[in-house]
Design a protein around this motif. Sequence first.
Motif, PDB file in Angstrom:
ATOM      1  N   SER A   6       1.280  -7.132  -4.629  1.00  0.00           N
ATOM      2  CA  SER A   6       0.554  -5.857  -4.547  1.00  0.00           C
ATOM      3  C   SER A   6       1.461  -4.856  -3.831  1.00  0.00           C
ATOM      4  N   GLY A   7       1.330  -3.575  -4.187  1.00  0.00           N
ATOM      5  CA  GLY A   7       2.150  -2.543  -3.530  1.00  0.00           C
ATOM      6  C   GLY A   7       3.621  -2.604  -3.918  1.00  0.00           C
ATOM      7  N   ALA A   8       3.905  -3.270  -5.059  1.00  0.00           N
ATOM      8  CA  ALA A   8       5.309  -3.453  -5.482  1.00  0.00           C
ATOM      9  C   ALA A   8       5.989  -2.141  -5.833  1.00  0.00           C
ATOM     10  N   THR A   9       5.194  -1.115  -6.172  1.00  0.00           N
ATOM     11  CA  THR A   9       5.807   0.155  -6.583  1.00  0.00           C
ATOM     12  C   THR A   9       6.208   1.014  -5.390  1.00  0.00           C
ATOM     13  N   GLY A  10       5.940   0.548  -4.171  1.00  0.00           N
ATOM     14  CA  GLY A  10       6.289   1.311  -2.971  1.00  0.00           C
ATOM     15  C   GLY A  10       7.757   1.144  -2.598  1.00  0.00           C
ATOM     16  N   PHE A  11       8.116   1.710  -1.464  1.00  0.00           N
ATOM     17  CA  PHE A  11       9.514   1.718  -1.010  1.00  0.00           C
ATOM     18  C   PHE A  11      10.079   0.293  -0.856  1.00  0.00           C
ATOM     19  N   ILE A  12       9.345  -0.570  -0.188  1.00  0.00           N
ATOM     20  CA  ILE A  12       9.857  -1.942   0.030  1.00  0.00           C
ATOM     21  C   ILE A  12       9.847  -2.707  -1.297  1.00  0.00           C
ATOM     22  N   GLY A  13       8.742  -2.584  -2.048  1.00  0.00           N
ATOM     23  CA  GLY A  13       8.604  -3.310  -3.305  1.00  0.00           C
ATOM     24  C   GLY A  13       9.694  -2.978  -4.312  1.00  0.00           C
ATOM     25  N   ALA A  67       0.371  -3.631  -0.303  1.00  0.00           N
ATOM     26  CA  ALA A  67      -0.366  -2.416  -0.672  1.00  0.00           C
ATOM     27  C   ALA A  67      -0.988  -1.733   0.530  1.00  0.00           C
ATOM     28  N   GLY A  68      -1.045  -0.420   0.463  1.00  0.00           N
ATOM     29  CA  GLY A  68      -1.745   0.356   1.486  1.00  0.00           C
ATOM     30  C   GLY A  68      -1.378   1.813   1.358  1.00  0.00           C
ATOM     31  N   GLU A  69      -2.323   2.661   1.683  1.00  0.00           N
ATOM     32  CA  GLU A  69      -2.109   4.112   1.672  1.00  0.00           C
ATOM     33  C   GLU A  69      -0.956   4.446   2.629  1.00  0.00           C
ATOM     34  N   GLU A  86      -9.050   0.939   5.097  1.00  0.00           N
ATOM     35  CA  GLU A  86      -9.737   0.338   3.943  1.00  0.00           C
ATOM     36  C   GLU A  86      -8.751  -0.069   2.842  1.00  0.00           C
ATOM     37  N   SER A  87      -7.734   0.769   2.618  1.00  0.00           N
ATOM     38  CA  SER A  87      -6.808   0.467   1.514  1.00  0.00           C
ATOM     39  C   SER A  87      -6.064  -0.839   1.783  1.00  0.00           C
ATOM     40  N   ARG A  88      -5.916  -1.186   3.052  1.00  0.00           N
ATOM     41  CA  ARG A  88      -5.246  -2.457   3.383  1.00  0.00           C
ATOM     42  C   ARG A  88      -6.232  -3.627   3.400  1.00  0.00           C
ATOM     43  N   ILE A  89      -7.362  -3.430   4.092  1.00  0.00           N
ATOM     44  CA  ILE A  89      -8.304  -4.551   4.253  1.00  0.00           C
ATOM     45  C   ILE A  89      -8.900  -4.948   2.898  1.00  0.00           C
ATOM     46  N   GLY A 112       1.437  -8.031   4.534  1.00  0.00           N
ATOM     47  CA  GLY A 112       1.935  -6.922   5.356  1.00  0.00           C
ATOM     48  C   GLY A 112       1.206  -6.814   6.683  1.00  0.00           C
ATOM     49  N   SER A 113       1.970  -6.386   7.672  1.00  0.00           N
ATOM     50  CA  SER A 113       1.449  -5.951   8.952  1.00  0.00           C
ATOM     51  C   SER A 113       2.537  -5.028   9.484  1.00  0.00           C
ATOM     52  N   ALA A 114       2.395  -4.580  10.706  1.00  0.00           N
ATOM     53  CA  ALA A 114       3.396  -3.641  11.230  1.00  0.00           C
ATOM     54  C   ALA A 114       3.531  -3.842  12.732  1.00  0.00           C
ATOM     55  N   ARG A 163       5.169  -8.449  10.593  1.00  0.00           N
ATOM     56  CA  ARG A 163       4.990  -7.281  11.471  1.00  0.00           C
ATOM     57  C   ARG A 163       6.271  -6.444  11.384  1.00  0.00           C
ATOM     58  N   THR A 164       6.213  -5.507  10.437  1.00  0.00           N
ATOM     59  CA  THR A 164       7.426  -4.793  10.033  1.00  0.00           C
ATOM     60  C   THR A 164       7.687  -3.570  10.896  1.00  0.00           C
ATOM     61  N   GLY A 165       8.973  -3.373  11.231  1.00  0.00           N
ATOM     62  CA  GLY A 165       9.390  -2.171  11.967  1.00  0.00           C
ATOM     63  C   GLY A 165       9.720  -1.045  10.994  1.00  0.00           C
ATOM     64  N   ILE A 166      10.393  -0.007  11.473  1.00  0.00           N
ATOM     65  CA  ILE A 166      10.751   1.137  10.619  1.00  0.00           C
ATOM     66  C   ILE A 166      11.851   0.664   9.665  1.00  0.00           C
ATOM     67  N   VAL A 167      11.544   0.660   8.375  1.00  0.00           N
ATOM     68  CA  VAL A 167      12.501   0.085   7.414  1.00  0.00           C
ATOM     69  C   VAL A 167      13.516   1.159   7.008  1.00  0.00           C
ATOM     70  N   LEU A 168      14.805   0.833   7.210  1.00  0.00           N
ATOM     71  CA  LEU A 168      15.868   1.798   6.898  1.00  0.00           C
ATOM     72  C   LEU A 168      16.504   1.451   5.563  1.00  0.00           C
TER      73      LEU A 168
HETATM   74  P1  NDP Z   1       4.589   2.553   0.309  1.00  0.00           P
HETATM   75  O1  NDP Z   1       3.679   3.569   0.919  1.00  0.00           O
HETATM   76  O2  NDP Z   1       5.910   3.030  -0.192  1.00  0.00           O
HETATM   77  O3  NDP Z   1       3.872   1.809  -0.940  1.00  0.00           O
HETATM   78  C1  NDP Z   1       2.697   1.118  -0.789  1.00  0.00           C
HETATM   79  C2  NDP Z   1       2.072   0.831  -2.155  1.00  0.00           C
HETATM   80  O4  NDP Z   1       0.700   0.546  -1.907  1.00  0.00           O
HETATM   81  C3  NDP Z   1       2.084   1.986  -3.135  1.00  0.00           C
HETATM   82  O5  NDP Z   1       3.229   1.996  -3.953  1.00  0.00           O
HETATM   83  C4  NDP Z   1       0.802   1.765  -3.955  1.00  0.00           C
HETATM   84  O6  NDP Z   1       1.058   0.931  -5.099  1.00  0.00           O
HETATM   85  C5  NDP Z   1      -0.098   0.979  -2.995  1.00  0.00           C
HETATM   86  N1  NDP Z   1      -1.175   1.861  -2.498  1.00  0.00           N
HETATM   87  C6  NDP Z   1      -1.065   3.123  -2.001  1.00  0.00           C
HETATM   88  N2  NDP Z   1      -2.274   3.614  -1.684  1.00  0.00           N
HETATM   89  C7  NDP Z   1      -3.163   2.636  -2.002  1.00  0.00           C
HETATM   90  C8  NDP Z   1      -4.585   2.546  -1.927  1.00  0.00           C
HETATM   91  N3  NDP Z   1      -5.345   3.580  -1.491  1.00  0.00           N
HETATM   92  N4  NDP Z   1      -5.165   1.394  -2.333  1.00  0.00           N
HETATM   93  C9  NDP Z   1      -4.415   0.347  -2.811  1.00  0.00           C
HETATM   94  N5  NDP Z   1      -3.078   0.398  -2.923  1.00  0.00           N
HETATM   95  C10 NDP Z   1      -2.463   1.521  -2.513  1.00  0.00           C
HETATM   96  O7  NDP Z   1       4.758   1.391   1.372  1.00  0.00           O
HETATM   97  P2  NDP Z   1       6.095   0.615   1.812  1.00  0.00           P
HETATM   98  O8  NDP Z   1       6.691  -0.029   0.634  1.00  0.00           O
HETATM   99  O9  NDP Z   1       6.907   1.501   2.663  1.00  0.00           O
HETATM  100  O10 NDP Z   1       5.481  -0.503   2.768  1.00  0.00           O
HETATM  101  C11 NDP Z   1       4.768  -1.623   2.262  1.00  0.00           C
HETATM  102  C12 NDP Z   1       3.783  -2.080   3.315  1.00  0.00           C
HETATM  103  O11 NDP Z   1       4.516  -2.350   4.521  1.00  0.00           O
HETATM  104  C13 NDP Z   1       2.753  -0.991   3.628  1.00  0.00           C
HETATM  105  O12 NDP Z   1       1.492  -1.565   3.776  1.00  0.00           O
HETATM  106  C14 NDP Z   1       3.233  -0.408   4.936  1.00  0.00           C
HETATM  107  O13 NDP Z   1       2.189   0.046   5.764  1.00  0.00           O
HETATM  108  C15 NDP Z   1       3.968  -1.586   5.587  1.00  0.00           C
HETATM  109  N6  NDP Z   1       5.029  -1.111   6.487  1.00  0.00           N
HETATM  110  C16 NDP Z   1       6.050  -0.336   5.992  1.00  0.00           C
HETATM  111  C17 NDP Z   1       7.007   0.165   6.859  1.00  0.00           C
HETATM  112  C18 NDP Z   1       8.146   1.025   6.378  1.00  0.00           C
HETATM  113  O14 NDP Z   1       8.963   1.501   7.212  1.00  0.00           O
HETATM  114  N7  NDP Z   1       8.290   1.249   5.074  1.00  0.00           N
HETATM  115  C19 NDP Z   1       6.944  -0.113   8.311  1.00  0.00           C
HETATM  116  C20 NDP Z   1       5.852  -0.967   8.697  1.00  0.00           C
HETATM  117  C21 NDP Z   1       4.924  -1.438   7.806  1.00  0.00           C
HETATM  118  P3  NDP Z   1       0.359   1.234  -6.517  1.00  0.00           P
HETATM  119  O15 NDP Z   1       0.347   2.719  -6.685  1.00  0.00           O
HETATM  120  O16 NDP Z   1       1.294   0.557  -7.489  1.00  0.00           O
HETATM  121  O17 NDP Z   1      -0.987   0.621  -6.498  1.00  0.00           O
END
Ligand code: NDP
Length: 301
Positions: A6-13, A67-69, A86-89, A112-114, A163-168
């Motif tokens: 889940s959340g694969a489309t985000g920065f880390i994913g 995943a998470g907002e 809510e988006s995480r839980i 995920g955690s932080a 428990r992730t820190g600021i990812v560079l």
């Molecule tokens: P991003 O914000 O880049 O991506 C998170 C992904 O979560 C999005 O691509 C989206 O995927 C999904 N998402 C966003 N909003 C919602 C929602 N309302 N409900 C369900 N899914 C949602 O996060 P990162 O990749 O940076 O980080 C991944 C996790 O690690 C996060 O939970 C973040 O809090 C945690 N983290 C990250 C840090 C960092 O420095 N990057 C530091 C500490 C913790 P889609 O649109 O495909 O559903």
Amino acid sequence: MKVLISGATGFIGRHLVPRLLEHSHELVVWSRSESKARGLFGDSIKVITDLSQIDSGDHIEGIINLAGEGIADKRWSDERKQLLLESRIETTAALVDLVKRLECNPDVLISGSAIGYYGCRSDDLELNERGEVVDDYTHQLCKQWETTALKAQAFGVRVCLIRTGIVLGEGGALSKMLPAFRLGLGGPIARGTQWMSWIHIDDQVEIINMMLSQLQFAGAYNLTAPGAVTNEEFTRELASAINRPAWFRVPAAMLELLLGDGSELLIRGQRVYPERLLEANYKFAFPDLASALHQVLEPSD
Ligand code: NDP
């Protein structure tokens, strides 16, 4: 290994998926947007937009929950704080429900955690995974997120909490800081004595990859490099890496105005130490800030 993310489309994913494919894992991406996931990863993955698309007989061996907002995307109003939680839980609870439904239990859930788990603080206390917490909003969010994920243990799943820190890396937090620094308008935040615990994206991805297959990993881990720095040091290193001055101090009041309660993340911090990863003999590719920033910021030939 068949892995659901889940959340694969985000920065880390976006960094993690190609790495897992290199390791020949079969990936199922759970995204709210099929087109976004397809656009990023093409046909190398399967995309689902609802967990009901997974059959109870499917053998999902690993789950990675990112995943998470976006935490730093908008000003933190009460509604925004509720959405961050809510988006995480809800996503995590849905994954645990899936685990219950599957006929064959997954081996591992990496959730995920932080470092916000330890709360936003202004002291110099070095925090290992048993470190003392400040019971504020960020602690409550991470605590509930972790507690929800740990429920998968009841079904024989090995749960790793990252428990992730600021990812560079390219994108993420640096992309928010760099525009001001490139204009020579960067500088320390507030007093600059608050701690910044960071990790290079390559280490973040490698650790998650390791946790998937290595049975020794279970429980909570601090995903931060051993060399946490103060905000003042971070500012100096970042300015030096791009060869710009950093004379402007950002007042706390300005951040409070822009980010509301979210400003606490920047004005305070946590000095986090990755004790359990070091005990597990993990060798960080980027243990110090200068090498991490240079790798991210210097164009490779
Ligand atoms: P991003 O914000 O880049 O991506 C998170 C992904 O979560 C999005 O691509 C989206 O995927 C999904 N998402 C966003 N909003 C919602 C929602 N309302 N409900 C369900 N899914 C949602 O996060 P990162 O990749 O940076 O980080 C991944 C996790 O690690 C996060 O939970 C973040 O809090 C945690 N983290 C990250 C840090 C960092 O420095 N990057 C530091 C500490 C913790 P889609 O649109 O495909 O559903």
